[in-house]
Design an enzyme around this catalytic site. Structure first.
Site, PDB file in Angstrom:
ATOM      1  N   SER A 217       0.839  -1.195   0.000  1.00  0.00           N
ATOM      2  CA  SER A 217       0.000   0.000   0.000  1.00  0.00           C
ATOM      3  C   SER A 217       0.876   1.247   0.000  1.00  0.00           C
ATOM      4  O   SER A 217       1.891   1.319   0.696  1.00  0.00           O
ATOM      5  CB  SER A 217      -0.945  -0.005   1.204  1.00  0.00           C
ATOM      6  OG  SER A 217      -0.227  -0.118   2.412  1.00  0.00           O
ATOM      7  N   MET A 218       0.438   2.239  -0.796  1.00  0.00           N
ATOM      8  CA  MET A 218       1.210   3.463  -0.974  1.00  0.00           C
ATOM      9  C   MET A 218       0.375   4.699  -0.685  1.00  0.00           C
ATOM     10  O   MET A 218       0.541   5.750  -1.300  1.00  0.00           O
ATOM     11  CB  MET A 218       1.799   3.505  -2.382  1.00  0.00           C
ATOM     12  CG  MET A 218       2.631   2.284  -2.737  1.00  0.00           C
ATOM     13  SD  MET A 218       3.578   2.453  -4.257  1.00  0.00           S
ATOM     14  CE  MET A 218       4.818   3.646  -3.754  1.00  0.00           C
ATOM     15  N   GLY A 219      -0.559   4.577   0.261  1.00  0.00           N
ATOM     16  CA  GLY A 219      -1.356   5.718   0.676  1.00  0.00           C
ATOM     17  C   GLY A 219      -2.169   6.299  -0.472  1.00  0.00           C
ATOM     18  O   GLY A 219      -2.811   5.563  -1.228  1.00  0.00           O
ATOM     19  N   GLY A 222      -2.189   4.781  -4.074  1.00  0.00           N
ATOM     20  CA  GLY A 222      -2.746   3.477  -4.402  1.00  0.00           C
ATOM     21  C   GLY A 222      -1.926   2.327  -3.871  1.00  0.00           C
ATOM     22  O   GLY A 222      -1.522   2.320  -2.701  1.00  0.00           O
ATOM     23  N   GLY A 248      -5.786   0.478   5.008  1.00  0.00           N
ATOM     24  CA  GLY A 248      -4.971  -0.669   4.613  1.00  0.00           C
ATOM     25  C   GLY A 248      -5.661  -1.996   4.863  1.00  0.00           C
ATOM     26  O   GLY A 248      -5.493  -2.956   4.103  1.00  0.00           O
ATOM     27  N   ASP A 249      -6.456  -2.066   5.928  1.00  0.00           N
ATOM     28  CA  ASP A 249      -7.209  -3.287   6.220  1.00  0.00           C
ATOM     29  C   ASP A 249      -8.302  -3.508   5.171  1.00  0.00           C
ATOM     30  O   ASP A 249      -8.548  -4.635   4.741  1.00  0.00           O
ATOM     31  CB  ASP A 249      -7.823  -3.199   7.617  1.00  0.00           C
ATOM     32  CG  ASP A 249      -6.776  -2.889   8.676  1.00  0.00           C
ATOM     33  OD1 ASP A 249      -5.637  -3.376   8.544  1.00  0.00           O
ATOM     34  OD2 ASP A 249      -7.091  -2.140   9.618  1.00  0.00           O
TER      35      ASP A 249
END
Length: 305
Positions: A217-219, A222, A248-249
């Site tokens: 995950s890259m905030g 995306g 993220g979950d």
């Protein structure tokens, strides 16, 4: 069915402020309490979206009783523990800036750790789980818990996804986890390499876990998915962020919800993770959720090239 294992669940209180003045009395404009912890969040997101999931948690003290009460209506298997469940606080400011104050997870005795792993494996067998998700931080004394849970999940016939950090993430890779789900900071910390761009994330994930799927995950940018030498980048549409806690979950839940081609799974994952930022809670669905069709997914050059 997806089974989740959360070694350090929590009761999360989220408060919203118009502004935060340090050293002064601040009045909240909204507040709510939820059962949380990363694996619990995955289960709650899946159930809210109409998928079947069961949460395995340790629960001790009055806080443990409250945790289970907040999970009413969700399939749960709890291991009684001597120490109480932790309580966390999230402070949300306008624009979605979120500050979390997390208590350390309650220590689990060796017997409690073993019981938790057995409960997860038994649940996987009972419901014929497709995936066991081991998610969240570990108690300070539980260094071997992740590896034991990965082995137990495989023995029970499930694939295993792990979303954790530090030495626990390394342990999961060494134990043969089928999927890891770090963010860029966690990936950088465990590898010792800088992870600033999608290309960085792909190289580091490929080198670190060549036999596992890596969902990074890259905030707001995306996520990338690395599968052997193949990889894809998914970019969400722009949104007005309300609260990033649990995004993220939701991303992981979206990827695991259904099998299928990797690009479609990645698009759904990023759509769910982005939608989670539009609401104040961790498992709520906004009135107008982001559609997977609104997510741009592009393949990259071979990661091993």
């Amino acid at each position: 069915m997806i089974v989740t294992l959360t070694p350090t669940p929590s009761i999360d209180r989220t408060v919203t402020l118009d502004r935060l003045v340090r050293g002064a009395v601040n009045r909240t404009s909204a507040a709510h309490v939820e059962a949380s912890g990363k694996g619990v969040n995955v289960t709650r997101v899946l159930v809210a979206r109409g998928y079947r999931s069961l949460a395995v948690v340790p629960a001790g003290g009055a806080e443990g009783d409250q945790l289970l009460a907040l999970l009413d209506g969700i399939q749960t298997r709890a291991i009684a523990t001597k120490r109480p469940v932790r309580v966390n606080l999230s402070v949300v400011l306008p624009g979605g800036e979120t500050t979390k104050l997390n208590e350390p997870g309650a220590e689990l005795s060796p017997d409690e750790q073993a019981a938790l792993v057995v409960a997860a494996a038994t649940a996987c067998q009972d419901v014929r789980a497709r995936w066991l998700v081991i998610s969240g931080s570990l108690p300070a004394n539980a260094e071997t818990l992740v590896a034991a849970a990965v082995a137990a999940g495989h023995a029970a016939g499930a694939k295993v996804a792990v979303d954790t950090s530090g030495s626990a993430l390394t342990s999961a890779i060494d134990a043969g986890a089928d999927l890891i789900a770090p963010n860029t900071d966690e990936l950088a910390a465990v590898s010792g390499a800088a992870v600033r761009t999608p290309a960085d994330a792909v190289k580091v994930a490929h080198d670190l876990a060549p036999r596992a799927l890596s969902l990074v995950s890259m905030g707001p940018y995306g996520a990338v998915l690395v599968a052997g030498d193949a990889w894809w980048q998914a970019t969400p549409p722009p949104i007005e962020v309300v609260n990033t806690v649990g995004a993220g979950d939701a991303l992981l839940a979206g990827f695991l919800a259904e099998e299928g081609p990797e690009p479609a799974r990645l698009a759904r994952a990023v759509a769910w993770g982005t939608s989670a930022c539009l609401v104040s809670g961790t498992a709520e669905i906004p009135d107008q959720p982001v559609s997977p069709e609104a997510v741009s997914v592009t393949p990259g050059a071979p990661a091993g090239g």
